[in-house]
Design a protein around this motif. Structure first.
Motif, short mmCIF file in Angstrom:
data_model
loop_
_atom_site.label_atom_id
_atom_site.label_comp_id
_atom_site.label_asym_id
_atom_site.label_seq_id
_atom_site.Cartn_x
_atom_site.Cartn_y
_atom_site.Cartn_z
N GLY A 1 0.63 -1.44 -0.03
CA GLY A 1 -0.03 -0.05 0.15
C GLY A 1 0.74 1.24 0.11
O GLY A 1 0.20 2.37 0.09
N ALA A 2 1.94 1.18 -0.29
CA ALA A 2 3.07 2.33 -0.21
C ALA A 2 2.43 3.52 -1.31
O ALA A 2 2.55 4.66 -0.81
CB ALA A 2 4.44 2.08 -0.47
N ASP A 3 2.21 3.02 -2.34
CA ASP A 3 1.38 4.24 -3.49
C ASP A 3 0.19 4.62 -3.15
O ASP A 3 0.07 5.90 -3.23
CB ASP A 3 1.44 3.39 -4.61
N VAL A 4 -0.39 4.17 -1.99
CA VAL A 4 -1.84 4.86 -1.84
C VAL A 4 -1.77 5.22 -0.26
O VAL A 4 -2.70 5.58 0.40
CB VAL A 4 -2.87 3.74 -1.96
N THR A 5 -0.41 5.42 0.22
CA THR A 5 -0.37 5.80 1.70
C THR A 5 0.01 7.38 1.39
O THR A 5 1.19 7.69 0.79
CB THR A 5 0.69 5.14 2.45
N SER A 6 -0.53 8.26 2.09
CA SER A 6 -0.24 9.58 1.91
C SER A 6 1.16 10.11 2.50
O SER A 6 1.33 9.66 3.64
CB SER A 6 -1.36 10.48 2.57
N PRO A 7 1.84 10.71 1.64
CA PRO A 7 3.27 11.15 1.92
C PRO A 7 3.20 12.39 3.21
O PRO A 7 4.06 12.31 3.90
CB PRO A 7 3.72 11.91 0.83
N THR A 8 1.82 12.88 3.49
CA THR A 8 1.89 13.80 4.57
C THR A 8 1.37 13.12 5.84
O THR A 8 1.01 13.82 6.82
CB THR A 8 0.96 14.87 4.32
N LEU A 9 0.89 11.66 5.82
CA LEU A 9 0.71 11.03 7.04
C LEU A 9 1.69 11.02 8.04
O LEU A 9 2.71 10.47 7.78
CB LEU A 9 0.16 9.68 6.69
N ASP A 10 1.08 11.49 9.15
CA ASP A 10 2.27 11.51 10.45
C ASP A 10 1.56 10.65 11.54
O ASP A 10 0.75 11.04 12.11
CB ASP A 10 2.63 12.85 10.85
N LEU A 11 2.06 9.52 11.54
CA LEU A 11 1.41 8.53 12.66
C LEU A 11 1.64 8.90 14.16
O LEU A 11 0.56 8.60 15.00
CB LEU A 11 2.17 7.11 12.53
N ASP A 12 2.46 9.67 14.36
CA ASP A 12 2.63 10.54 15.54
C ASP A 12 1.63 11.57 15.85
O ASP A 12 1.39 12.01 16.92
CB ASP A 12 3.96 11.09 15.60
N ASP A 13 0.50 11.94 14.89
CA ASP A 13 -0.45 12.75 15.16
C ASP A 13 -1.54 12.08 15.79
O ASP A 13 -2.39 12.71 16.24
CB ASP A 13 -0.87 13.18 13.82
N PHE A 14 -1.34 10.69 15.86
CA PHE A 14 -2.71 10.02 16.41
C PHE A 14 -2.24 9.62 17.70
O PHE A 14 -1.07 9.03 18.21
CB PHE A 14 -2.74 8.64 15.70
N MET A 15 -3.35 10.03 18.72
CA MET A 15 -3.15 9.88 20.04
C MET A 15 -3.69 8.18 20.35
O MET A 15 -4.61 7.56 19.70
CB MET A 15 -4.19 10.69 20.99
N GLY A 16 -3.01 7.62 21.23
CA GLY A 16 -3.60 6.20 21.69
C GLY A 16 -2.83 5.09 20.67
O GLY A 16 -3.28 4.00 20.79
N LYS A 17 -1.85 5.41 19.96
CA LYS A 17 -1.37 4.37 19.16
C LYS A 17 -0.75 3.27 19.69
O LYS A 17 -0.82 2.12 19.01
CB LYS A 17 0.01 5.07 18.28
N SER A 18 -0.26 3.39 21.00
CA SER A 18 0.20 2.12 21.94
C SER A 18 -0.76 1.37 21.85
O SER A 18 -0.67 0.02 21.88
CB SER A 18 0.79 2.70 23.08
N PHE A 19 -2.20 1.52 22.07
CA PHE A 19 -3.13 0.66 22.13
C PHE A 19 -3.39 -0.14 20.97
O PHE A 19 -4.40 -1.10 21.11
CB PHE A 19 -4.41 1.49 22.68
N THR A 20 -3.18 0.28 19.83
CA THR A 20 -3.48 -0.60 18.61
C THR A 20 -2.41 -1.10 18.00
O THR A 20 -2.43 -1.53 16.81
CB THR A 20 -4.25 0.49 17.69
N THR A 21 -1.14 -1.13 18.81
CA THR A 21 0.11 -2.02 18.33
C THR A 21 0.00 -3.07 18.96
O THR A 21 0.12 -3.26 20.33
CB THR A 21 1.39 -0.93 18.54
N ALA A 22 0.28 -4.41 18.17
CA ALA A 22 0.23 -5.78 18.75
C ALA A 22 1.38 -5.85 19.44
O ALA A 22 2.30 -5.31 19.09
CB ALA A 22 -0.10 -6.66 17.86
N PRO A 23 1.73 -7.26 20.28
CA PRO A 23 2.98 -7.62 20.65
C PRO A 23 3.78 -7.84 19.78
O PRO A 23 5.16 -7.86 20.11
CB PRO A 23 2.56 -8.98 21.49
#
Length: 211
Positions: free
Chosen positions: A157-179
């Motif tokens: 999905g690299a070609d359809v992933t926005s180049p301006t997407l900053d994952l650090d903008d999302f709060m609570g990312k640790s809760f949606t990251t698996a082991p």
């Protein structure tokens, strides 16, 4: 369908056909641009981005979506105001800008889980995406049927992933990251829980003696 141009030779016919295709492409581009400006100047305000930045970002989405125009994506979520807005408003924006239709169903939370379990157990595609509670991260990780977003964004999905997407903008990312350290979900909305307590009950020796 065969196109016939009376009185025109092969070269002229090709030129006319090319001109027709170009005119169609220009008209489609103008329509896409009008949709972009409509949403940027209306629903997408206010924004931390400038208008030019917003336009550029939406143009990127329109371009990236070209191979998928006309497709339909089926999504389901719990029936709460955040998702009602997504279902009734953002789906229209997405279709207007990308040409991809989104059918976003709203169900009670228990029904969302039931649909998800049915899909996992039967192997039949009921929905393409689920908006569900992050405490299901363990289920997604163990069953292995969900596509880790971090893998998808870095690979297929690299070609359809926005180049301006900053994952650090999302709060609570640790809760949606698996082991396994992979991101399976992007936080969409959160319920803020505040816990109040009397600090002196834990710090005052005299009070602590009473417990």
């Amino acid at each position: 369908m065969t196109l016939h141009f009376r009185g025109a030779g092969p070269v002229a016919r090709r030129a006319l056909l090319a001109a027709g295709i170009s005119a169609f492409a220009l008209a489609a581009h103008a329509q896409d641009q009008a949709a972009i400006e409509k949403w940027v100047d209306g629903e997408f305000q206010p924004s931390t981005l400038t208008r030019d930045q917003q336009i550029a970002e939406m143009e990127w989405f329109a371009k990236a979506a070209e191979p998928f125009k006309g497709m339909t994506i089926n999504v389901v979520s719990e029936n709460i105001p955040t998702h009602t807005y997504e279902s009734q408003t953002l789906t229209k924006a997405f279709e207007g800008i990308t040409g991809i239709k989104v059918t976003h169903d709203l169900l009670q939370e228990g029904d969302v889980i039931e649909k998800l379990q049915t899909q996992v157990q039967s192997g039949q595609n009921v929905y393409d995406a689920y908006v569900n509670d992050s405490d299901l991260i363990g289920t997604h990780f163990r069953y292995g049927w969900a596509v880790p977003l971090s893998d998808y964004m870095a690979g297929e999905g690299a070609d359809v992933t926005s180049p301006t997407l900053d994952l650090d903008d999302f709060m609570g990312k640790s809760f949606t990251t698996a082991p396994d350290g992979k991101l399976y979900m992007l936080p969409d909305q959160q319920f803020a829980n505040l816990y109040w307590f009397r600090h002196d009950l834990f710090s005052d020796p005299a009070l602590k003696e009473q417990f």
